[in-house]
Design an enzyme around this catalytic site. Structure first.
Site, PDB file in Angstrom:
ATOM      1  N   CYS A 254      -4.689   2.905  -4.231  1.00  0.00           N
ATOM      2  CA  CYS A 254      -4.080   2.479  -2.972  1.00  0.00           C
ATOM      3  C   CYS A 254      -3.046   3.501  -2.506  1.00  0.00           C
ATOM      4  CB  CYS A 254      -3.485   1.084  -3.131  1.00  0.00           C
ATOM      5  SG  CYS A 254      -3.298   0.202  -1.570  1.00  0.00           S
ATOM      6  N   HIS A 343      -7.718  -2.578  -5.557  1.00  0.00           N
ATOM      7  CA  HIS A 343      -6.916  -3.186  -6.613  1.00  0.00           C
ATOM      8  C   HIS A 343      -7.824  -4.068  -7.464  1.00  0.00           C
ATOM      9  CE1 HIS A 343      -3.105  -1.773  -5.133  1.00  0.00           C
ATOM     10  NE2 HIS A 343      -3.380  -2.236  -3.931  1.00  0.00           N
TER      11      HIS A 343
END
Length: 401
Positions: A254, A343
């Site tokens: 991310c 994630h």
């Protein structure tokens, strides 16, 4: 509220980012925010498919300077005509002061909502703490202690935005170094490795530890530009470049993925600090933060299948590290530099085993059970542990169980 600095937080309402507020602005706006909270609570109550609504406390319910404008703790409890259990942390010390002090400062009408108290995180011999009610009753009349729950280090299922000292260095074997950004986020991405054998995870900003690691992970961030600037100020950008040149596997998740790219641009500070910043230049990615944020669950394929949650816009790339069910490429793998927005990517044991094999961690043995199933098992064990050490009958009577 998503903290992005010492005095600044990103405001998120119903999953949608609303911009950033200074602390004083937040409290000036608390009435408008409360109407959103109340509307959401009413919606859950009226849906008809919610058996029990559990509200987690946020700090102390009796911060006297905040009580009149607080939108958590007592205010939603009053709105729902709910009940509460007061939980004291004996591991921090001063358990009787915690419980009695809170009880005395609670308004009488709110005391009537109490179902009792629980002493949590007890270490040592329970026989040395035999009668907490006897000692507490004279100072907190009407607040029964329902039980004392021993601390179990093996029952810690999630570490969302904070790490205990024990979590900073877990396991034995070759090291996977996780860069400890000041605003690190989604710390749960590391947790699946803790149940594996033959690997050591270390959250660190130490250049020597990072240099000697088999894998370097740049995790997510609540303030990506600020953490990238911090990385450079610490000289860790040079450490990462040197490691990459030696062939060390570098993985960005991310915000960490964005840092591995060529440029990051956040002109208005949508995701934290505003400005433009050159990335580390290890992946052909340029990031511009947009007002609309994509939040959805996908299934990604990396010759494997793993559920994961991207929390940002997805970039199309040529050499993808994961391809969601829509077959849209996501992330990049260029030799020893990998980046993804997903994630939860490490939750599948096959993914962790793949990473370990890629860097020659021969002693690694991935726990065969996917992390999501391990997590549910932990919750079940926590429930049993709580039931074994606390009288839950007052809660059951209130819920008519």
């Amino acid at each position: 509220i998503k903290p992005t600095g010492e005095h600044r937080s990103q405001l998120i309402l119903r999953g949608v980012a609303q911009g950033h507020l200074e602390a004083q602005d937040y409290y000036r706006d608390h009435n408008r925010l409360w109407h959103v909270v109340a509307h959401t609570l009413d919606g859950w109550r009226e849906r008809g498919d919610t058996d029990v609504l559990v509200l987690e406390g946020a700090g102390s319910p009796v911060e006297l300077n905040l009580m009149a404008r607080d939108v958590v703790n007592l205010r939603p409890l009053r709105h729902l005509d709910g009940r509460f259990v007061l939980v004291g942390d004996i591991d921090r010390g001063g358990i009787y002061a915690q419980l009695a002090g809170t009880w005395v400062l609670l308004p009488p009408a709110d005391r009537a909502r109490s179902l009792g108290a629980i002493v949590n995180r007890f270490r040592g011999d329970l026989a040395l703490f035999p009668s907490p009610n006897e000692w507490l009753a004279p100072h907190a009349h009407g607040l029964p202690v329902l039980g004392t729950v021993p601390l179990r280090h093996d029952l810690q299922p999630e570490e969302e935005d904070g790490l205990t000292s024990a979590d900073e260095d877990r396991g034995t074997g070759d090291t996977i170094a996780w860069i400890r950004f000041p605003h690190a986020a989604n710390l749960t991405d590391c947790q699946p490795w803790w149940s594996d054998e033959g690997v050591r995870t270390r959250w660190t900003a130490d250049a020597d530890i990072i240099s000697n690691a088999k894998v370097i992970v740049l995790p997510g961030s609540k303030n990506t530009l600020a953490d990238l600037r911090w990385l450079r100020a610490q000289g860790l950008d040079r450490v990462i470049h040197a490691a990459a040149a030696r062939g060390t596997l570098i993985i960005g998740l991310c915000g960490g993925y964005q840092m591995l790219g060529e440029k990051l641009s956040d002109p208005t500070g949508l995701a934290g600090d505003a400005g433009d910043e050159p990335g580390l230049g290890l992946l052909p990615v340029a990031t511009t933060f947009a007002a609309e944020k994509i939040v959805r669950q996908v299934t990604g394929r990396t010759k494997l299948t793993t559920p994961a949650e991207p929390l940002h816009h997805i970039f199309d790339t040529s050499e993808s590290i994961a391809s969601p069910a829509s077959a849209r490429a996501e992330g990049i793998r260029r030799a020893n530099i990998w980046g993804t927005y997903l994630h939860g990517w490490f939750e599948a044991p096959e993914v962790r085993a793949h990473v370990a094999r890629a860097v020659g961690i021969v002693a690694h043995r991935a726990h065969p059970t996917p992390w999501a199933e391990q997590r549910q098992s932990l919750y079940a064990q926590m429930a049993g542990h709580l039931a074994a050490h606390a009288d839950l009958e007052p809660i059951k009577r209130h819920l008519r169980l």
